[in-house]
Design a protein around this motif. Sequence first.
Motif, PDB file in Angstrom:
ATOM      1  N   UNK A 158       0.830  -1.201   0.000  1.00 47.61           N
ATOM      2  CA  UNK A 158       0.000   0.000   0.000  1.00 47.61           C
ATOM      3  C   UNK A 158       0.867   1.255   0.000  1.00 47.61           C
ATOM      4  N   UNK A 159       1.972   1.223   0.746  1.00 49.73           N
ATOM      5  CA  UNK A 159       2.871   2.381   0.781  1.00 49.73           C
ATOM      6  C   UNK A 159       3.541   2.595  -0.570  1.00 49.73           C
ATOM      7  N   UNK A 160       3.916   1.508  -1.215  1.00 51.48           N
ATOM      8  CA  UNK A 160       4.525   1.611  -2.542  1.00 51.48           C
ATOM      9  C   UNK A 160       3.516   2.151  -3.546  1.00 51.48           C
ATOM     10  N   UNK A 164       3.549   5.564  -6.006  1.00 53.89           N
ATOM     11  CA  UNK A 164       3.286   5.524  -7.444  1.00 53.89           C
ATOM     12  C   UNK A 164       2.172   6.484  -7.824  1.00 53.89           C
ATOM     13  N   UNK A 165       1.168   6.563  -6.979  1.00 54.32           N
ATOM     14  CA  UNK A 165       0.071   7.495  -7.232  1.00 54.32           C
ATOM     15  C   UNK A 165       0.549   8.935  -7.133  1.00 54.32           C
ATOM     16  N   UNK A 166       1.375   9.229  -6.129  1.00 58.77           N
ATOM     17  CA  UNK A 166       1.888  10.592  -5.960  1.00 58.77           C
ATOM     18  C   UNK A 166       2.766  11.003  -7.127  1.00 58.77           C
ATOM     19  N   UNK A 167       3.599  10.107  -7.607  1.00 60.82           N
ATOM     20  CA  UNK A 167       4.508  10.425  -8.698  1.00 60.82           C
ATOM     21  C   UNK A 167       3.848  10.295 -10.066  1.00 60.82           C
ATOM     22  N   UNK A 168       2.684   9.645 -10.104  1.00 61.66           N
ATOM     23  CA  UNK A 168       1.969   9.393 -11.370  1.00 61.66           C
ATOM     24  C   UNK A 168       2.816   8.576 -12.336  1.00 61.66           C
ATOM     25  N   UNK A 169       3.557   7.608 -11.781  1.00 64.05           N
ATOM     26  CA  UNK A 169       4.396   6.745 -12.604  1.00 64.05           C
ATOM     27  C   UNK A 169       4.623   5.440 -11.841  1.00 64.05           C
ATOM     28  N   UNK A 170       4.530   4.284 -12.517  1.00 62.36           N
ATOM     29  CA  UNK A 170       4.809   3.014 -11.832  1.00 62.36           C
ATOM     30  C   UNK A 170       6.289   2.913 -11.475  1.00 62.36           C
TER      31      UNK A 170
END
Length: 452
Positions: A158-160, A164-170
């Motif tokens: 969930x933290x990872x 990814x959501x914050x950076x908008x990139x996997x």
Amino acid sequence: MNGQDIHRSSIHAFATWEPLLRLLRAENAERLAVPGGRVVGRITRSAWSVPLRQMYNDDVLRVVDVLVKDGISAVTFVMEMDAMGRTRLHLLIPSRAVELGAGFNPGALVLVEEALPEPWRRLPDPVPGAVPAPSADPALLERTVRERLPGAVGATEAEIAAVESRLSIPLPEELKALYRVTRAQRADWRGDYEAASRHSEAVRCELFELEGLYIAEATTRECPWPYAAMEAVRTHPSSAVQGLAGSPGWIAFADNGGGDRLAIDLTPGPCGHIGQVILISHEEDIGARLLAHSLTDLLLDRPPTESGSAEPQAPAATSFAYDQETLEGAAHPGLEALRLGASGGRPVTLAPLIGLPRLRSLAAEPGTLVDPAEIAALTGLEYLELGSREWSALLDADGVPQGLLAAAVNGPFEEDPLAVAGLANELLALWGRPRITQTVVEGDLGTRALSP
């Protein structure tokens, strides 16, 4: 802080300056006694240049406190005083359109809101055939780090996912495997310096906490216009890393302990791999260096192999000239930025530069141009740096290039900062940009002894 708020600041109160002015008078009495004598200085929120034997003192810090409190980035002052102690203090406060410069003069004037130099606007070129390196092995990486850091606290899925959501990139699989073993939170070491050192040794870098990960786009690599405008993006067909200032595919995840950033590169050069590890140097304004073909290679101390092909010499995109001959030698269709120096050479004509399709930046030291009006023919310029006389000639001839995004007045250290500020404000006014605030504060220090 806008202009109206600046005028309400106590930076304009004579009482704010009086202790410092008394000290300046005591240490610069001879200079002030000369007709037209002045004392000039500049104070910012983090540094200052004032003509005092002891630079660090409470009188300067009093002014610094006002700047911090009122959100003012810097103030340049010019002190004048007559024999009776009557004092005029000229204050220059830069607007948001003015970068801090060296000495007492303003830095670059940003003529278009939030404008960036061309190298900082450059996005990575697509590399359709790029793939991860064969050495990339998330499972091996995870096993290796677990062996080196038994009992380490890893990040949750969930933290990872939140990062990814914050950076908008996997996040790449190798990077996720690393963080599943260790979340690199300083709190987990409870202030134990040796534990932190062991962690850095185990992962071969000073790993950021998950919340510290960021995209190393060009805007995260701050560089003043006078330097950034003279750079150029160079990526040779044999390069592993694109010569960018930053990229939306550079995920900064660590520090090397010396202020340089490590990043996972998802936008590699023509001979690079997706997911390679690069180093973004704090001592360089553009480009990055390949550290490892994969994060697995970095953790296992496998240095990258060198490219087998040598890069052929090509005409320089940025160049320096000091006379007519070197100017003509620098002029070619790929030239992007040119600096003209004055090392005893004669003034030059800009005729060889006219029509060059990519020329965007020109910096000419005072006295290097035969005819500043020739600049009007350089229609592709976005950055222009000239001496005061050259700018005055261009303004008088209505020849300032309309496509400029930024400009700078290149004045000598001893040049009158009030005159330079006035010239800068003329340029800012042409673009409707906020100008340098110029005010005069008056007071009386009296004729008592010249000691504070």
